[in-house]
Design a protein around this motif. Structure first.
Motif, mmCIF file in Angstrom:
data_model
loop_
_atom_site.group_PDB
_atom_site.id
_atom_site.type_symbol
_atom_site.label_atom_id
_atom_site.label_comp_id
_atom_site.label_asym_id
_atom_site.label_seq_id
_atom_site.Cartn_x
_atom_site.Cartn_y
_atom_site.Cartn_z
ATOM 1 N N TYR A 133 -4.190 -0.915 4.101
ATOM 2 C CA TYR A 133 -5.409 -0.960 3.304
ATOM 3 C C TYR A 133 -6.277 0.243 3.385
ATOM 4 C CZ TYR A 133 -9.880 -1.927 0.905
ATOM 5 O OH TYR A 133 -11.156 -1.953 0.184
ATOM 6 N N GLU A 134 -6.444 0.540 4.468
ATOM 7 C CA GLU A 134 -7.608 1.647 5.303
ATOM 8 C C GLU A 134 -6.658 3.086 4.823
ATOM 9 O OE1 GLU A 134 -10.397 1.867 5.662
ATOM 10 O OE2 GLU A 134 -10.845 -0.237 6.122
ATOM 11 N N TRP A 135 -5.412 3.064 4.807
ATOM 12 C CA TRP A 135 -4.777 4.350 4.643
ATOM 13 C C TRP A 135 -4.900 4.373 3.162
ATOM 14 C CZ3 TRP A 135 -2.384 8.565 5.498
ATOM 15 C CH2 TRP A 135 -1.539 9.150 4.737
ATOM 16 N N MET A 136 -4.863 3.583 2.180
ATOM 17 C CA MET A 136 -5.099 3.758 0.824
ATOM 18 C C MET A 136 -6.224 4.215 0.581
ATOM 19 S SD MET A 136 -4.091 1.349 -2.348
ATOM 20 C CE MET A 136 -2.315 1.724 -2.391
ATOM 21 N N PHE A 173 0.858 -1.154 -0.025
ATOM 22 C CA PHE A 173 0.050 -0.141 -0.147
ATOM 23 C C PHE A 173 0.882 1.108 -0.055
ATOM 24 C CE2 PHE A 173 -2.693 -3.492 1.958
ATOM 25 C CZ PHE A 173 -3.386 -3.517 1.041
ATOM 26 N N GLY A 174 2.171 1.038 -0.391
ATOM 27 C CA GLY A 174 2.986 2.421 -0.721
ATOM 28 C C GLY A 174 3.600 3.083 0.718
ATOM 29 N N LEU A 175 3.560 2.077 1.747
ATOM 30 C CA LEU A 175 3.880 2.637 3.023
ATOM 31 C C LEU A 175 5.499 2.161 3.229
ATOM 32 C CD1 LEU A 175 0.622 1.868 4.937
ATOM 33 C CD2 LEU A 175 1.579 4.220 4.492
ATOM 34 N N ASP A 176 6.254 2.835 3.540
ATOM 35 C CA ASP A 176 7.788 2.539 3.776
ATOM 36 C C ASP A 176 8.470 3.309 4.753
ATOM 37 O OD1 ASP A 176 7.941 5.159 2.646
ATOM 38 O OD2 ASP A 176 9.303 4.473 0.822
ATOM 39 N N ALA A 188 -8.148 5.882 2.424
ATOM 40 C CA ALA A 188 -8.303 7.300 2.645
ATOM 41 C C ALA A 188 -7.813 8.308 1.815
ATOM 42 C CB ALA A 188 -7.597 7.682 4.035
ATOM 43 N N GLN A 189 -6.790 7.672 0.913
ATOM 44 C CA GLN A 189 -6.276 8.528 -0.177
ATOM 45 C C GLN A 189 -7.195 8.711 -1.377
ATOM 46 O OE1 GLN A 189 -3.435 10.133 1.009
ATOM 47 N NE2 GLN A 189 -3.887 8.615 2.736
ATOM 48 N N GLY A 190 -8.326 7.871 -1.374
ATOM 49 C CA GLY A 190 -9.116 7.954 -2.449
ATOM 50 C C GLY A 190 -8.429 7.067 -3.681
ATOM 51 N N ASP A 191 -7.571 6.076 -3.216
ATOM 52 C CA ASP A 191 -7.126 5.296 -4.350
ATOM 53 C C ASP A 191 -7.842 3.895 -4.612
ATOM 54 O OD1 ASP A 191 -5.182 7.323 -4.669
ATOM 55 O OD2 ASP A 191 -3.637 6.473 -3.518
ATOM 56 N N VAL A 192 -8.874 3.751 -3.711
ATOM 57 C CA VAL A 192 -9.375 2.300 -3.966
ATOM 58 C C VAL A 192 -10.794 2.610 -4.798
ATOM 59 C CG1 VAL A 192 -10.581 0.556 -2.778
ATOM 60 C CG2 VAL A 192 -8.590 1.642 -1.704
ATOM 61 N N VAL A 193 -10.741 2.185 -6.084
ATOM 62 C CA VAL A 193 -11.977 2.173 -6.956
ATOM 63 C C VAL A 193 -12.879 1.061 -6.335
ATOM 64 C CG1 VAL A 193 -12.727 1.944 -9.254
ATOM 65 C CG2 VAL A 193 -10.641 2.864 -8.539
ATOM 66 N N ALA A 194 -14.313 1.485 -5.849
ATOM 67 C CA ALA A 194 -15.343 0.551 -5.313
ATOM 68 C C ALA A 194 -15.458 -0.604 -6.527
ATOM 69 C CB ALA A 194 -16.309 1.198 -4.777
ATOM 70 N N GLU A 195 -15.714 -0.303 -7.803
ATOM 71 C CA GLU A 195 -16.278 -1.154 -8.591
ATOM 72 C C GLU A 195 -15.632 -0.490 -10.158
ATOM 73 O OE1 GLU A 195 -20.186 -2.856 -10.660
ATOM 74 O OE2 GLU A 195 -20.480 -1.739 -8.814
ATOM 75 N N GLN A 196 -15.250 -1.368 -10.913
ATOM 76 C CA GLN A 196 -14.807 -1.179 -12.240
ATOM 77 C C GLN A 196 -15.141 -2.399 -13.212
ATOM 78 O OE1 GLN A 196 -10.972 -0.231 -12.618
ATOM 79 N NE2 GLN A 196 -10.184 -2.171 -11.182
ATOM 80 N N VAL A 197 -15.269 -2.434 -14.351
ATOM 81 C CA VAL A 197 -15.543 -3.538 -15.426
ATOM 82 C C VAL A 197 -14.241 -3.312 -16.370
ATOM 83 C CG1 VAL A 197 -16.834 -4.297 -17.032
ATOM 84 C CG2 VAL A 197 -17.879 -3.205 -15.194
#
Length: 250
Positions: free
Chosen positions: A162-165, A34-37, A167-176
């Protein structure tokens, strides 16, 4: 990695007295997913560096190379403006309690305001002690089965990452995934509907005659509800044509 060059736009994940190198390595993988380092490790039981952690990190070894090691928790969170402590047990401490989702949303907001945030994760055997949690500003509690509330260290890190990602708006709820095609437009659906009606009419489907109009409306309504792609439309046209050819051969 020293504090002067740490990325200011993400929280620091602090592993407090972790016991097994494998869990440290798995936590590093979960963070990097999730891009955390910004990993900090407080008094690892088996010392540092840890070959087992390196073996388990598998692709996230950089986090271990750049992890900052501390002798005590006070040093690990000394630069933080706000500290979250993850725990699954009830504590006799008066503190705000956040869900993982709310905690990371608050962390994101504070970081946007230029404040540093740390998240504490306790050792595998019993989690954080009250002395650790007393240094935190808030608790993060995961809604889990009360009969089995213990989370593996890396699992907890993964959940918070995952919750951090999110919070960044980077999680797409649904896509096709369109697989090389596109959605059919209304004219293509209309052409298919007519083709279908013609074949049904030939087969004598619209009977009795006085119900034909309403039957066709129901069919058109069905077509309008279906999310058809152009490939779907072409396949259905081909199916209808082949059915006619098969009957003519019979």
């Amino acid at each position: 990695m020293n504090d002067a060059v740490e990325h200011p736009q993400i929280p620091a994940f602090v592993l407090v007295r972790p016991q097994m190198g494998e869990n440290i390595g798995a936590a590093a993988r979960a963070m990097w997913n999730f891009g955390l380092d910004r990993m900090r490790i407080v008094a690892p039981r088996d010392g540092w560096p840890n070959p087992s952690a390196v073996a388990m990190a598998s692709g996230a070894g950089r986090l271990l190379d750049e992890a900052v090691i501390y002798d005590d928790l006070a040093g690990a969170v000394g630069d933080a403006a706000f500290v979250f402590a993850t725990t699954a047990r009830d504590r006799d401490l008066t503190k705000p309690v956040y869900s993982p989702e709310a905690a990371m949303a608050k962390a994101a907001q504070m970081i946007r305001e230029g404040r540093r945030v740390s998240v504490l994760f306790g050792p595998e055997r019993a989690g954080l002690e009250n002395d650790d949690i007393s240094r935190a500003n808030a608790i993060v509690s995961v809604p889990v089965n009360p009969a089995f509330a213990s989370l593996n260290l890396a699992q907890c890190v993964l959940l918070m990452g995952y919750e951090w990602m999110r919070a960044q708006g980077d999680v797409v709820a649904e896509q096709v995934e369109m697989a090389g095609t596109d959605w059919a437009d209304n004219s293509e659906i209309e052409h298919l509907a007519r083709h279908f009606e013609d074949r049904l009419d030939t087969a004598g489907f619209f009977y009795p005659e006085h119900k034909a109009a309403s039957m066709k409306i129901n069919l058109r309504n069905m077509w309008s509800r279906l999310p058809l792609t152009r490939a779907d439309v072409q396949t259905l046209h081909g199916t209808l044509r082949q059915m006619v050819r098969w009957k003519e051969r019979g």
